[in-house]
Design a protein around this motif. Structure first.
Motif, short mmCIF file in Angstrom:
data_model
loop_
_atom_site.label_atom_id
_atom_site.label_comp_id
_atom_site.label_asym_id
_atom_site.label_seq_id
_atom_site.Cartn_x
_atom_site.Cartn_y
_atom_site.Cartn_z
N ARG A 63 0.86 -1.19 0.00
CA ARG A 63 0.00 0.00 0.00
C ARG A 63 0.89 1.24 0.00
NH1 ARG A 63 -4.27 0.83 4.31
NH2 ARG A 63 -5.26 2.03 2.65
N LEU A 85 2.67 1.89 -8.81
CA LEU A 85 1.90 0.73 -9.26
C LEU A 85 2.58 0.03 -10.43
CD1 LEU A 85 -1.70 2.23 -9.04
CD2 LEU A 85 -0.57 0.70 -7.41
N GLN A 124 -1.72 -7.55 -6.06
CA GLN A 124 -1.63 -6.22 -6.66
C GLN A 124 -1.41 -5.15 -5.60
OE1 GLN A 124 -5.32 -5.97 -8.94
NE2 GLN A 124 -4.20 -6.52 -10.79
N THR A 174 -1.63 -1.24 -4.25
CA THR A 174 -2.62 -0.17 -4.35
C THR A 174 -1.97 1.15 -3.95
OG1 THR A 174 -3.41 -0.55 -2.08
CG2 THR A 174 -4.57 -1.70 -3.86
N TRP A 180 -5.67 1.78 -13.93
CA TRP A 180 -5.50 1.52 -12.49
C TRP A 180 -6.84 1.54 -11.74
CZ3 TRP A 180 -1.04 -0.42 -12.63
CH2 TRP A 180 0.00 0.15 -13.36
N ARG A 194 -7.52 0.36 -8.08
CA ARG A 194 -6.23 0.26 -7.37
C ARG A 194 -5.65 1.63 -7.02
NH1 ARG A 194 -2.36 -3.24 -10.97
NH2 ARG A 194 -1.05 -2.96 -9.13
#
Length: 266
Positions: free
Chosen positions: A72, A88, A103, A105, A128, A131
């Motif tokens: 994150r 990202l 994935q 974020t 994105w 995300r």
């Protein structure tokens, strides 16, 4: 950065807004006005002012952050989201190399709604979806629990804080143990003679460029002044360390025109 003056038995806190001293609340309001005015031309002006070199600085900064799948990321004063998208992208590349599909974020957090709207309007955000989030909030009072993020970044934004030390402490609070902080900011050149030449360029060219391209000379005059008021690299490193970060390093770019301060929450 901070002076104090007494009036009617009360202490009023003063901070720098360029070469002026103003109250913290006045600085917040005036900074919002600056970036609301330049939001639509912000990315273009960055390219023109640095001849595009700011993108190389940001690329190196994100490589040092070393994004990983599943992490994150919080980009404070994130404006149009350039660092969040880079985070990202690099996290996905790392996941592909490692054969992982979790994935990462990212959240772009900015006190200025106009900057966020300019960022959200970019077509390259579509990939994105789900995300990348956009939150209007003050970096000195983040709306997140303790230990929420793996990485916090600030790119050319912390000098606009009314209280940057309060911001640094907030970054430390919301980072997980082992989390990384990367602060990329305009700084001071390592050769005094070059600093004098850079100042001449900054004060004579950048405000006029702001007038021509963004229709706002005064805002870019403030930006130039705010750069000169920002502490030198070692002084800012000490502020980061005093805010609870460890192993703080400094990387100078282009002779110190910009510097990356990188620290760990351990």
């Amino acid at each position: 950065m901070v002076t104090r003056m007494t009036a009617d038995s009360e202490t009023e806190r003063k901070v720098s807004f360029g070469f002026e001293d103003v109250t913290e609340s006045e600085k917040v309001a005036r900074v919002k006005g600056v970036f609301r005015s330049v939001a639509s031309r912000y990315d273009l002006m960055n390219d023109l002012m640095s001849a595009g070199v700011h993108r190389l600085w940001k690329h190196d900064a994100m490589n040092q952050v070393n994004p990983q799948p599943g992490e994150r990321h919080l980009d404070v004063a994130g404006g149009t989201g350039e660092l969040a998208r880079a985070f990202l992208t690099l996290a996905d590349k790392a996941g592909k190399r490692r054969g992982l599909d979790s994935q990462a974020t990212a959240i772009v957090c900015d006190i200025n709604d106009a900057m966020l709207e300019a960022g959200k309007a970019r077509p390259d955000n579509q990939k994105w979806e789900g995300r990348l989030d956009w939150v209007c909030a003050d970096g000195q009072s983040l709306p997140y629990p303790n230990r929420s993020f793996d990485a916090v970044t600030v790119s050319f934004g912390i000098r606009n804080f009314a209280d940057r030390v309060a911001g640094l402490r907030e970054f430390r609070r919301v980072l997980k143990p082992g989390g990384r902080l990367a602060v990329l900011e305009f700084s001071h050149m390592t050769v005094p003679a070059l600093q004098a030449a850079y100042d001449t360029y900054s004060f004579n060219v950048i405000p006029k460029l702001g007038s021509l391209v963004a229709g706002d000379e005064a805002s870019y005059q403030y930006l130039v002044e705010s750069i000169r008021k920002f502490p030198a690299q070692d002084e800012f490193r000490q502020e980061i360390e005093a805010s609870g970060f460890s192993r703080v390093s400094v990387t100078n770019y282009s002779g110190g025109i910009a510097a990356l301060h990188f620290g760990w929450a351990v």
